[in-house]
Design a protein around this motif. Structure first.
Motif, short mmCIF file in Angstrom:
data_model
loop_
_atom_site.label_atom_id
_atom_site.label_comp_id
_atom_site.label_asym_id
_atom_site.label_seq_id
_atom_site.Cartn_x
_atom_site.Cartn_y
_atom_site.Cartn_z
N ARG A 239 2.00 -11.16 -8.59
CA ARG A 239 3.05 -11.26 -9.60
C ARG A 239 2.77 -10.30 -10.74
O ARG A 239 1.62 -10.09 -11.14
N LEU A 240 3.84 -9.72 -11.25
CA LEU A 240 3.76 -8.91 -12.47
C LEU A 240 4.21 -9.81 -13.62
O LEU A 240 5.28 -10.41 -13.57
N VAL A 241 3.38 -9.90 -14.65
CA VAL A 241 3.68 -10.77 -15.79
C VAL A 241 3.75 -9.92 -17.05
O VAL A 241 2.85 -9.12 -17.33
N GLY A 242 4.85 -10.07 -17.79
CA GLY A 242 5.01 -9.34 -19.05
C GLY A 242 4.98 -10.30 -20.22
O GLY A 242 5.78 -11.24 -20.27
N LEU A 243 4.06 -10.07 -21.15
CA LEU A 243 3.96 -10.88 -22.36
C LEU A 243 4.41 -10.02 -23.55
O LEU A 243 3.85 -8.95 -23.79
N ALA A 244 5.43 -10.49 -24.25
CA ALA A 244 5.90 -9.78 -25.44
C ALA A 244 4.88 -9.99 -26.55
O ALA A 244 4.69 -11.12 -27.01
N CYS A 245 4.22 -8.92 -26.97
CA CYS A 245 3.06 -9.06 -27.86
C CYS A 245 3.35 -8.75 -29.32
O CYS A 245 2.65 -9.25 -30.20
N SER A 246 4.32 -7.92 -29.60
CA SER A 246 4.64 -7.60 -31.00
C SER A 246 6.07 -7.10 -31.08
O SER A 246 6.63 -6.60 -30.10
N ARG A 247 6.65 -7.24 -32.27
CA ARG A 247 8.03 -6.77 -32.44
C ARG A 247 8.23 -6.29 -33.87
O ARG A 247 7.56 -6.72 -34.81
N GLY A 248 9.16 -5.35 -33.98
CA GLY A 248 9.58 -4.85 -35.27
C GLY A 248 11.09 -4.93 -35.34
O GLY A 248 11.74 -5.66 -34.58
N ALA A 249 11.68 -4.13 -36.21
CA ALA A 249 13.13 -4.17 -36.37
C ALA A 249 13.85 -3.67 -35.12
O ALA A 249 14.94 -4.13 -34.79
N TYR A 250 13.26 -2.73 -34.41
CA TYR A 250 13.93 -2.13 -33.25
C TYR A 250 13.00 -1.87 -32.08
O TYR A 250 13.40 -1.25 -31.11
N ASN A 251 11.76 -2.31 -32.14
CA ASN A 251 10.83 -2.14 -31.05
C ASN A 251 10.17 -3.46 -30.69
O ASN A 251 9.75 -4.21 -31.57
N VAL A 252 10.08 -3.76 -29.40
CA VAL A 252 9.30 -4.88 -28.89
C VAL A 252 8.30 -4.33 -27.89
O VAL A 252 8.68 -3.64 -26.94
N THR A 253 7.03 -4.60 -28.12
CA THR A 253 5.98 -4.11 -27.24
C THR A 253 5.55 -5.22 -26.30
O THR A 253 5.22 -6.32 -26.73
N THR A 254 5.57 -4.91 -25.01
CA THR A 254 5.21 -5.87 -23.97
C THR A 254 3.96 -5.41 -23.24
O THR A 254 3.83 -4.23 -22.91
N ALA A 255 3.04 -6.34 -23.01
CA ALA A 255 1.83 -6.06 -22.24
C ALA A 255 2.00 -6.63 -20.84
O ALA A 255 2.51 -7.76 -20.67
N PHE A 256 1.59 -5.88 -19.82
CA PHE A 256 1.79 -6.28 -18.42
C PHE A 256 0.46 -6.51 -17.72
O PHE A 256 -0.49 -5.74 -17.88
N TRP A 257 0.44 -7.59 -16.94
CA TRP A 257 -0.71 -7.91 -16.09
C TRP A 257 -0.23 -8.25 -14.69
O TRP A 257 0.94 -8.58 -14.49
N THR A 258 -1.15 -8.18 -13.74
CA THR A 258 -0.88 -8.69 -12.40
C THR A 258 -1.77 -9.90 -12.15
O THR A 258 -2.93 -9.93 -12.56
#
Length: 348
Positions: A239-258
């Motif tokens: 499985r590929l899992v994406g965790l949303a780790c940080s956000r700003g006004a127009y950017n959301v950074t997601t970290a991915f693991w298997t």
């Protein structure tokens, strides 16, 4: 570390691992860059403040017979876009005679595609001219030509055209221009299997708890971020899992693991070319489509989306392989479709 050519608008972006990508070069009011198959682009940079954003974009593939494309873009907030424009080079009508030139409109953008003879004339004139002025009913704008000759000369050098008959700037009698390299062919594989939304959320929650134990500061626990966590099938029990780790006004950074068989304790970061973070497993404004195996991202330098980094990957069954990468390091009103391409491929 953020490359020095990036404009102030990109200072808010997470640090990208750009070491593997060639950087666009700055030439006064122009910027130029080439992709992995020596296709090159030159862009004029509009003033930081202007009622109408105006710029020139020159594009040329590699190879001895590659044609030059030159387009003028105008972007403005107009009730009715102009149907024609008139041009002047340092006050002199261009082309000779000063005839109005027809343009095409697409939303708030107006485009003028130059004919080959006018492209050659404009490049030659740029050796001495400093400004291309644009006029239409209710519209005035200008494009700086400062640095254009240097940018085009650099493109000639990258494509092996110096002192050849096809050079843009330093022409000669030689004809031995290198052939264009072949585009990489990437075989994208769709995800195999299914993951229900309930099971995906449960897997993401378990992984988030596990990651918190490994590094308490890696991912924020904001409710909106947690709600965006997701999991997808890749192949078999992987499985590929994406965790949303940080956000700003127009950017959301997601970290991915298997994770294999739901074992979050043994989950591994999924590294991406140009990925962010120490493990290279973070992407900004990422979107994964399991039906096609494609992953895209768009790291914006500001809310307008006129600067930043945009790219995509394809899942091959073993890893995510880069398929496209474009950048714009100056926030000047230039849309993503016109950014400088640094990597491209044929993905199928």
């Amino acid at each position: 570390m953020k490359p020095l050519w990036l404009g102030a608008g990109l200072a808010l972006l997470p640090a990208l691992a750009l070491a593997a990508a060639p950087e666009p070069k700055s030439f006064r009011d122009w910027m130029a860059g080439c992709d992995n198959v020596k296709g090159c682009t030159a862009l004029s940079l509009p003033p930081e403040i202007a009622d109408t954003v105006a710029y020139l974009r020159l594009e040329r593939p590699a190879g001895p017979d590659a044609a030059v494309k030159l387009v003028l873009r105008l972007r403005g907030d107009w009730k009715k876009p102009p149907a024609t424009v008139q041009l002047k080079l340092d006050g002199a009508p261009f082309p000779t005679g000063g005839k109005p030139l027809p343009v095409t409109a697409d939303g708030d953008t107006v485009s003028l595609a130059f004919q080959p003879a006018d492209i050659a004339a404009l490049i030659e004139a740029a050796r001495k001219a400093t400004k291309l002025a644009v006029a239409a009913p209710g519209v005035t704008a200008s494009v700086s030509l400062s640095g254009s000759v240097a940018a085009l000369l650099w493109i000639d050098e990258q494509q092996g055209r110096l002192n050849t008959t096809s050079a843009l700037i330093r022409k000669g009698s030689a004809t031995n221009v290198p052939a264009a390299p072949a585009l990489p062919v990437i075989e994208a594989k769709p995800a195999a299997g299914t993951v229900s939304e309930k099971d995906g959320k449960a897997l993401a929650a378990a992984l988030r708890k596990q990651i918190k134990q490994r590094d308490a500061d890696l991912c924020e626990d904001d409710e909106m971020l947690v709600a965006a966590d997701e999991a997808w099938p890749l192949a078999g029990e992987r499985r590929l899992v994406g965790l949303a780790c940080s956000r700003g006004a127009y950017n959301v950074t997601t970290a991915f693991w298997t994770a294999e068989r739901g074992d979050v304790a043994a989950a591994k970061p999924m590294a991406f070319p140009q990925g962010e973070g120490d493990a290279g497993n973070m992407l900004t404004n990422a979107d994964f489509d399991p039906k096609t195996g494609r992953m895209s991202f768009f790291a914006k330098g500001r809310g307008l989306g006129d600067c930043g980094v945009i790219g995509s990957y394809a899942w091959t069954g073993a890893a995510f392989v880069q398929t496209e990468l474009s950048m714009m390091g100056e926030c000047r009103g230039i849309g993503p479709d016109d950014w400088i391409t640094l990597y491209r491929s044929t993905a199928r």
